[in-house]
Enzyme design. Structure first.
Site, mmCIF file in Angstrom:
data_model
loop_
_atom_site.group_PDB
_atom_site.id
_atom_site.type_symbol
_atom_site.label_atom_id
_atom_site.label_comp_id
_atom_site.label_asym_id
_atom_site.label_seq_id
_atom_site.Cartn_x
_atom_site.Cartn_y
_atom_site.Cartn_z
ATOM 1 N N GLY A 288 0.811 -1.210 0.000
ATOM 2 C CA GLY A 288 0.000 0.000 0.000
ATOM 3 C C GLY A 288 0.845 1.260 0.000
ATOM 4 O O GLY A 288 1.809 1.365 0.754
ATOM 5 N N ALA A 289 0.467 2.215 -0.857
ATOM 6 C CA ALA A 289 1.195 3.486 -0.953
ATOM 7 C C ALA A 289 0.285 4.654 -0.601
ATOM 8 O O ALA A 289 0.270 5.683 -1.267
ATOM 9 C CB ALA A 289 1.779 3.662 -2.354
ATOM 10 N N GLY A 290 -0.495 4.457 0.467
ATOM 11 C CA GLY A 290 -1.291 5.558 0.993
ATOM 12 C C GLY A 290 -0.432 6.421 1.900
ATOM 13 O O GLY A 290 0.795 6.425 1.798
ATOM 14 N N TYR A 291 -1.051 7.129 2.819
ATOM 15 C CA TYR A 291 -0.308 8.034 3.695
ATOM 16 C C TYR A 291 0.754 7.289 4.513
ATOM 17 O O TYR A 291 1.906 7.721 4.600
ATOM 18 C CB TYR A 291 -1.268 8.766 4.639
ATOM 19 C CG TYR A 291 -2.149 9.769 3.944
ATOM 20 C CD1 TYR A 291 -1.665 11.008 3.568
ATOM 21 C CD2 TYR A 291 -3.480 9.471 3.649
ATOM 22 C CE1 TYR A 291 -2.466 11.936 2.922
ATOM 23 C CE2 TYR A 291 -4.295 10.392 2.996
ATOM 24 C CZ TYR A 291 -3.782 11.625 2.630
ATOM 25 O OH TYR A 291 -4.582 12.530 1.985
ATOM 26 N N VAL B 234 -2.865 -7.024 -4.327
ATOM 27 C CA VAL B 234 -2.601 -8.062 -3.330
ATOM 28 C C VAL B 234 -3.825 -8.974 -3.228
ATOM 29 O O VAL B 234 -4.954 -8.510 -3.075
ATOM 30 C CB VAL B 234 -2.290 -7.442 -1.954
ATOM 31 C CG1 VAL B 234 -2.027 -8.542 -0.921
ATOM 32 C CG2 VAL B 234 -1.093 -6.500 -2.045
ATOM 33 N N ASN C 128 1.595 -1.513 -4.867
ATOM 34 C CA ASN C 128 0.398 -0.672 -4.890
ATOM 35 C C ASN C 128 -0.399 -0.983 -6.154
ATOM 36 O O ASN C 128 0.171 -1.278 -7.209
ATOM 37 C CB ASN C 128 0.777 0.819 -4.872
ATOM 38 C CG ASN C 128 -0.380 1.703 -4.439
ATOM 39 O OD1 ASN C 128 -0.951 1.505 -3.367
ATOM 40 N ND2 ASN C 128 -0.738 2.680 -5.250
ATOM 41 N N GLU D 5 -17.400 17.392 4.745
ATOM 42 C CA GLU D 5 -16.592 18.052 3.715
ATOM 43 C C GLU D 5 -17.182 17.840 2.324
ATOM 44 O O GLU D 5 -17.182 18.756 1.498
ATOM 45 C CB GLU D 5 -15.146 17.555 3.785
ATOM 46 C CG GLU D 5 -14.430 18.029 5.051
ATOM 47 C CD GLU D 5 -12.935 17.780 5.037
ATOM 48 O OE1 GLU D 5 -12.194 18.616 5.567
ATOM 49 O OE2 GLU D 5 -12.518 16.732 4.496
#
Length: 397
Positions: free
Chosen positions: A11-14, A82, A38, A170
């Site tokens: 995973g390449a999130g935060y 994955v 990712n 939001e």
């Protein structure tokens, strides 16, 4: 045969991107092989998705190529999905291959939590990815066009947003800002459009300062948002939603922002979970697996009062830094450090020029809070991409 330890980041999130960046900074040459997996070749700003979803900003402003954020001489980027985490033989099964690891960092991000509400998965949309954002934006615009073709279908101008937490508020704010533009473009009387925000909790923005909550709701009511607070969605149908009170809201657009759970791959791997989240130790390690670190939406940690930390970008970023430091320490046989969350405050956008914030022990609202929101976004751009990324993307935040 290579004895260099293999580190795999899922995973390449935060959390994932911060872990990768810190590892490439702290590891010596040939000290470890690092692979970042990712499903996309870009990193996107989850906290910014509500804007392109409503149509108030471009999708391109919410993402950046991962190759611009990492050194591909130090980190191998694998674009794949994955499919399985096999703890017994230290392997990760991908859609198109298998990776073995010595150290695994799970940062797969969360999934929408439906709380078992019938019909929600089938008939509601969620703001969770670039692709889902495209769908929502196009769907909303299409409803205005369809209404003009058949003005008896007033349900096409009813928009139901389930959940009045940060994401819900939001998005509702951005949608309320967009409605007048859409009405002008499609020659629709704004009085015919209804935006409903439904929340089961007794207040919007749960956990936020009551004074700021009141301010936020007042701002949004003036923009035309109709709140139904303390009322749960009982069922989602092809025709709209049924509330716990028995009231039915006819709508062709239901967008669910009511909760996040951990990734189901984590449950399937055999970890003990609570809503897909693993209670990690003080060092961010999974119970019984000292070589497996879990961060972000997939991890469960508690504050001093025994309450779980909410799965926010802020905590994921901080976990990413500590996680990388602990992996390096493990490789070098040194003492790892405990993760200590430093709360920098919270900011909720209320549309153009409006926000509420709690930071530095103070409360902010209106224009001042909106500027603070911009500073938070710019700070993140600087952390992951330095001045070049701030100059390239910063003007859009």
């Amino acid at each position: 045969m290579s004895t260099i330890p293999k580190i795999v980041i899922l995973g390449a999130g935060y959390g994932g991107i911060l872990t990768a960046q810190r590892l490439q900074k702290e590891l010596n040459y040939n000290e470890a092989d690092v692979t970042l997996v990712n499903r996309h070749d870009y990193h996107y700003f989850t906290t910014h998705l509500h804007m392109p979803a409503a149509g108030t900003d471009s999708i391109e402003h919410t993402r950046v190529s991962i190759s611009k954020l990492i050194d591909e001489f130090k980190i191998d980027l694998v674009k794949s999905i994955v499919q399985e985490i096999r703890l017994t033989d230290k392997k990760v099964v991908l859609q198109d291959g298998t990776l073995s690891y010595d150290y695994l960092i799970i940062a797969l991000g969360g999934e929408p939590e439906s709380f078992g509400i019938p019909g929600l998965k089938e008939y509601a949309m969620t703001i969770r990815s670039i692709n889902s954002v495209r769908l929502i934006r196009q769907h909303i615009e299409y409803q205005f066009a369809l209404y003009k073709a058949d003005e008896s279908r007033t349900d096409r101008l009813n928009f139901v947003i389930g959940g009045a937490g940060f994401s819900g508020i939001e998005f509702v704010a951005e949608l309320a800002d967009r409605i007048p533009q859409l009405c002008k473009e499609y020659d629709v009387d704004p009085n015919f459009v209804n935006v409903y925000n439904v929340e089961a909790a007794p207040t919007a923005l749960p956990g936020f300062d009551p004074e700021l909550v009141d301010y936020a709701m007042d701002v949004l009511r003036k923009k035309g948002v109709q709140f139904k607070i303390g009322v749960a969605i009982k069922e989602c149908t092809p025709n709209g939603v049924v509330l716990a009170t028995g009231e039915e809201i006819k709508s062709a657009t239901v967008i669910w922002t009511g909760g996040i759970r951990g990734n189901r791959l984590v449950e399937a791997a055999g970890f003990e979970t609570a809503r897909g989240r693993v209670k990690v130790d003080d060092y961010l390690r999974a119970p019984g697996h000292e070589n497996v670190f879990i961060i972000g939406d997939n991890s469960l940690m508690f504050n001093a009062e025994g309450r779980p930390y909410p799965p926010t970008a802020q905590i994921a970023m901080q976990q990413g830094v500590t996680c990388a430091q602990n992996v390096v320490a493990a490789i070098r046989g040194k003492e790892q450090k405990k993760f200590i969350f430093s709360n920098k405050g919270t900011v909720a956008s209320l549309g153009k020029g409006e926000a509420v914030a709690s930071a530095f022990g103070k409360k902010y609202k209106g224009w001042g809070a909106a500027q603070l929101k911009k500073l938070v976004d710019l700070r993140y751009l600087f952390i992951i991409g330095g001045i070049p990324l701030v100059l390239r993307k910063g003007r859009f935040f």
